[in-house]
Design an enzyme around this catalytic site. Structure first.
Site, PDB file in Angstrom:
ATOM      1  N   SER A  23      60.260  58.138 -28.356  1.00  0.00           N
ATOM      2  CA  SER A  23      59.660  57.236 -27.377  1.00  0.00           C
ATOM      3  C   SER A  23      60.327  55.867 -27.294  1.00  0.00           C
ATOM      4  CB  SER A  23      58.170  57.052 -27.664  1.00  0.00           C
ATOM      5  OG  SER A  23      57.972  56.313 -28.841  1.00  0.00           O
ATOM      6  N   LYS A  38      56.215  50.562 -30.557  1.00  0.00           N
ATOM      7  CA  LYS A  38      56.239  50.394 -29.099  1.00  0.00           C
ATOM      8  C   LYS A  38      56.639  48.962 -28.776  1.00  0.00           C
ATOM      9  CE  LYS A  38      54.426  54.492 -28.382  1.00  0.00           C
ATOM     10  NZ  LYS A  38      55.360  55.559 -28.493  1.00  0.00           N
TER      11      LYS A  38
END
Length: 180
Positions: A46, A87
């Protein structure tokens, strides 16, 4: 009394000094990593292209004790599964985040990313405006098409107390060692 250093004791002293230096360096590294840092293994793709699966990063756990996460900071946060997730901060407390036509809008203005991150093909819950609370952040993975992040209800808005720290250095693989 006449002192002299014979050749046999000179090399023993050099090895002893070298061993002490090695122990000091290892002790200092251990203190840095476990004293104010943590290490996290990146799980999944990700955060590509910045980070790959199985990269190991150091996290500054003290960074947000004195300040707050900033836009585009790469952070580690803890979800309900008690696992650290990596993230990028996109939305800050009090802002409204929405994704329209693949573009991210903050308080109605298109977000211009310095990181050259691509468009968002799936808006998820951000297809409608999301108002962030006073201690909430909107996080996205850099690989927008392969990221489980704030666009989805199982992650949602991330509270400041869930953020464990700021990612500041990759330590593995050793060939990619460096600051982020």
């Amino acid at each position: 009394m006449d002192f002299y250093i014979n050749e046999d004791t000179a090399w023993v002293r050099r090895i002893a000094r070298w061993a002490v230096d090695v122990v000091v360096v290892i002790s200092l590294a251990w203190f840095l990593v476990y004293g104010f840092c943590g290490q996290v293994r990146v799980d999944g793709n990700s955060m590509q292209p910045l980070l790959d699966a199985r990269d190991v990063v150091l996290v500054n756990r003290l960074a947000y004790d004195v300040g707050n996460p900033g836009r585009f900071d790469v952070v580690v946060f803890q979800r309900g599964d008690q696992k650290g997730n990596v993230k990028r901060v996109i939305g800050l407390p009090g802002e409204t985040v929405q994704i329209i036509g693949g573009r991210i809008y903050i308080d109605g203005a298109a977000l211009e990313s310095e990181e050259g991150l691509g468009e968002v093909s799936l808006a998820g819950r951000a297809d409608s405006p999301i108002l962030l609370g006073e201690d909430e952040y909107f996080l996205l993975g850099d690989n927008r098409d392969s990221s489980e992040d704030s666009r989805f209800t199982n992650v949602g808005n991330v509270k400041k107390e869930q953020i464990q720290g700021k990612v500041w250095m990759r330590i593995l693989p050793i060939l990619k060692l460096g600051f982020l």
